[in-house]
Design a protein around this motif. Sequence first.
Motif, PDB file in Angstrom:
ATOM      1  N   SER A  32      30.287 -20.286 -15.345  1.00  0.00           N
ATOM      2  CA  SER A  32      31.432 -21.198 -15.327  1.00  0.00           C
ATOM      3  C   SER A  32      32.516 -20.754 -14.348  1.00  0.00           C
ATOM      4  O   SER A  32      32.993 -21.555 -13.525  1.00  0.00           O
ATOM      5  CB  SER A  32      32.028 -21.328 -16.733  1.00  0.00           C
ATOM      6  N   LEU A  33      32.938 -19.495 -14.423  1.00  0.00           N
ATOM      7  CA  LEU A  33      34.021 -19.051 -13.547  1.00  0.00           C
ATOM      8  C   LEU A  33      33.600 -18.995 -12.077  1.00  0.00           C
ATOM      9  O   LEU A  33      34.368 -19.450 -11.212  1.00  0.00           O
ATOM     10  CB  LEU A  33      34.552 -17.691 -14.017  1.00  0.00           C
ATOM     11  N   THR A  95      42.008 -21.835 -16.171  1.00  0.00           N
ATOM     12  CA  THR A  95      41.157 -20.993 -15.319  1.00  0.00           C
ATOM     13  C   THR A  95      41.040 -21.564 -13.915  1.00  0.00           C
ATOM     14  O   THR A  95      40.995 -20.812 -12.930  1.00  0.00           O
ATOM     15  CB  THR A  95      39.758 -20.829 -15.933  1.00  0.00           C
ATOM     16  N   ALA A  96      40.993 -22.895 -13.803  1.00  0.00           N
ATOM     17  CA  ALA A  96      40.901 -23.501 -12.471  1.00  0.00           C
ATOM     18  C   ALA A  96      42.137 -23.168 -11.638  1.00  0.00           C
ATOM     19  O   ALA A  96      42.037 -22.857 -10.438  1.00  0.00           O
ATOM     20  CB  ALA A  96      40.734 -25.013 -12.590  1.00  0.00           C
ATOM     21  N   ILE A  97      43.327 -23.227 -12.263  1.00  0.00           N
ATOM     22  CA  ILE A  97      44.551 -22.872 -11.540  1.00  0.00           C
ATOM     23  C   ILE A  97      44.567 -21.375 -11.237  1.00  0.00           C
ATOM     24  O   ILE A  97      44.926 -20.958 -10.128  1.00  0.00           O
ATOM     25  CB  ILE A  97      45.793 -23.277 -12.351  1.00  0.00           C
ATOM     26  N   ALA A 105      35.426 -12.666  -9.929  1.00  0.00           N
ATOM     27  CA  ALA A 105      35.072 -11.339 -10.433  1.00  0.00           C
ATOM     28  C   ALA A 105      36.240 -10.722 -11.186  1.00  0.00           C
ATOM     29  O   ALA A 105      36.069 -10.089 -12.232  1.00  0.00           O
ATOM     30  CB  ALA A 105      34.644 -10.434  -9.277  1.00  0.00           C
ATOM     31  N   HIS A 106      37.459 -10.897 -10.645  1.00  0.00           N
ATOM     32  CA  HIS A 106      38.654 -10.389 -11.325  1.00  0.00           C
ATOM     33  C   HIS A 106      38.883 -11.134 -12.633  1.00  0.00           C
ATOM     34  O   HIS A 106      39.189 -10.535 -13.666  1.00  0.00           O
ATOM     35  CB  HIS A 106      39.865 -10.544 -10.405  1.00  0.00           C
ATOM     36  N   ALA A 107      38.715 -12.460 -12.609  1.00  0.00           N
ATOM     37  CA  ALA A 107      38.962 -13.270 -13.803  1.00  0.00           C
ATOM     38  C   ALA A 107      37.960 -12.973 -14.906  1.00  0.00           C
ATOM     39  O   ALA A 107      38.283 -13.049 -16.095  1.00  0.00           O
ATOM     40  CB  ALA A 107      38.922 -14.755 -13.438  1.00  0.00           C
ATOM     41  N   ILE A 108      36.732 -12.626 -14.523  1.00  0.00           N
ATOM     42  CA  ILE A 108      35.681 -12.395 -15.513  1.00  0.00           C
ATOM     43  C   ILE A 108      36.015 -11.222 -16.426  1.00  0.00           C
ATOM     44  O   ILE A 108      35.600 -11.183 -17.588  1.00  0.00           O
ATOM     45  CB  ILE A 108      34.327 -12.187 -14.802  1.00  0.00           C
ATOM     46  N   VAL A 109      36.786 -10.258 -15.918  1.00  0.00           N
ATOM     47  CA  VAL A 109      37.181  -9.127 -16.758  1.00  0.00           C
ATOM     48  C   VAL A 109      37.921  -9.621 -18.000  1.00  0.00           C
ATOM     49  O   VAL A 109      37.740  -9.100 -19.107  1.00  0.00           O
ATOM     50  CB  VAL A 109      38.058  -8.137 -15.961  1.00  0.00           C
ATOM     51  N   PHE A 110      38.737 -10.651 -17.833  1.00  0.00           N
ATOM     52  CA  PHE A 110      39.503 -11.180 -18.965  1.00  0.00           C
ATOM     53  C   PHE A 110      38.596 -11.816 -20.010  1.00  0.00           C
ATOM     54  O   PHE A 110      38.972 -11.891 -21.181  1.00  0.00           O
ATOM     55  CB  PHE A 110      40.524 -12.204 -18.464  1.00  0.00           C
ATOM     56  N   LEU A 257      29.438 -10.769 -25.659  1.00  0.00           N
ATOM     57  CA  LEU A 257      29.894  -9.522 -25.040  1.00  0.00           C
ATOM     58  C   LEU A 257      29.174  -9.264 -23.723  1.00  0.00           C
ATOM     59  O   LEU A 257      29.647  -8.488 -22.890  1.00  0.00           O
ATOM     60  CB  LEU A 257      29.664  -8.348 -25.999  1.00  0.00           C
ATOM     61  N   LEU A 258      28.014  -9.892 -23.521  1.00  0.00           N
ATOM     62  CA  LEU A 258      27.263  -9.718 -22.282  1.00  0.00           C
ATOM     63  C   LEU A 258      27.774 -10.606 -21.161  1.00  0.00           C
ATOM     64  O   LEU A 258      27.405 -10.416 -20.010  1.00  0.00           O
ATOM     65  CB  LEU A 258      25.776 -10.030 -22.525  1.00  0.00           C
ATOM     66  N   GLN A 259      28.625 -11.573 -21.482  1.00  0.00           N
ATOM     67  CA  GLN A 259      29.040 -12.553 -20.485  1.00  0.00           C
ATOM     68  C   GLN A 259      29.744 -11.943 -19.276  1.00  0.00           C
ATOM     69  O   GLN A 259      29.493 -12.376 -18.142  1.00  0.00           O
ATOM     70  CB  GLN A 259      29.935 -13.608 -21.134  1.00  0.00           C
ATOM     71  N   PRO A 260      30.641 -10.948 -19.436  1.00  0.00           N
ATOM     72  CA  PRO A 260      31.260 -10.370 -18.240  1.00  0.00           C
ATOM     73  C   PRO A 260      30.255  -9.798 -17.258  1.00  0.00           C
ATOM     74  O   PRO A 260      30.403  -9.953 -16.043  1.00  0.00           O
ATOM     75  CB  PRO A 260      32.168  -9.269 -18.818  1.00  0.00           C
ATOM     76  N   PHE A 261      29.201  -9.144 -17.760  1.00  0.00           N
ATOM     77  CA  PHE A 261      28.214  -8.567 -16.858  1.00  0.00           C
ATOM     78  C   PHE A 261      27.423  -9.642 -16.125  1.00  0.00           C
ATOM     79  O   PHE A 261      27.179  -9.551 -14.922  1.00  0.00           O
ATOM     80  CB  PHE A 261      27.280  -7.642 -17.638  1.00  0.00           C
ATOM     81  N   PHE A 262      26.997 -10.669 -16.851  1.00  0.00           N
ATOM     82  CA  PHE A 262      26.291 -11.766 -16.204  1.00  0.00           C
ATOM     83  C   PHE A 262      27.187 -12.448 -15.175  1.00  0.00           C
ATOM     84  O   PHE A 262      26.747 -12.808 -14.079  1.00  0.00           O
ATOM     85  CB  PHE A 262      25.844 -12.800 -17.251  1.00  0.00           C
TER      86      PHE A 262
END
Length: 298
Positions: A32-33, A95-97, A105-110, A257-262
Amino acid sequence: MKTAIATMTPPASDAAAGWINGLLGVLIFSGSLPATRLAVFDLDPLFLTVARAAIAGLLAAGLLLVLRPRRPERSDIGPLVVIALGVVVGFPLLTAIALRFVTSAHAIVFIGLLPIATAVFGVLRGGERPRPAFWAFSILGAAIVGGYALRQGADASALGDGLMLAAIVVCGLGYAEGARLSRRLGGWQVISWALLISLPLSLPATLLTLPGDWGAIGWPAWAALGYVSLFSMLIGFIFWYRGLAQGGIAAVGQLQLLQPFFGLALAAAVLHEPVGWPLVACAAAVVLCVAGAKRFAR
């Protein structure tokens, strides 16, 4: 007592199917991101938000018309509106804004904080009482994310980070309400009704925010819009809520919990965004904190 516990425990076949469906949902959400980041290069964030909701809403209306599930009760309308505001409008728009100011990649950490946000709203809405260790892990995870954001210095955007935190809050609320309501209405029905409730607003808003110069929009942006509309907004929720229903919310929910890595892998592969070891280490630490918080949630 044993009979009651056995009743609450899903059969092995249902649990296995739940894990598979839940994993498919997480894999879909992981794109998504990166897809949103790709779309906002050419599309306005507001148009992207309302268009994805309108497209998914029309598809959901078709599903409801063909399959004719049980209609929500009057008392379900409020929670469905909360779900719509959280996962149909709030999270996609924020998230779009945000992705105008930070990389995916930065946003995925959140996103590593999303299970904690969901659990917090589960406490507030469901009356659960986690042990003190739960809050310790939650605070530590938030501190890690905050420390990483500050470490970026000039390369980071305070506005982008603030928008991502707000997105996590509203999405956590929407997930908690959806999980609670799906126990009675069913998984795909919840997101379909929420999308249908949003349609009278999302469809006119889409027509009002249509791009002025269609020729300036490349095919990657249109493809990304198609992905977030069809998969992130509808199909992903069908798998996700089905997995929660089959395998149990507490168990299958940990797959998120696996979503950030993917997501980091997709950001690097599709957008060629740099994913250095500090980013990976931060995401891994957040995942560990969330896993610890989940363990002491009850």
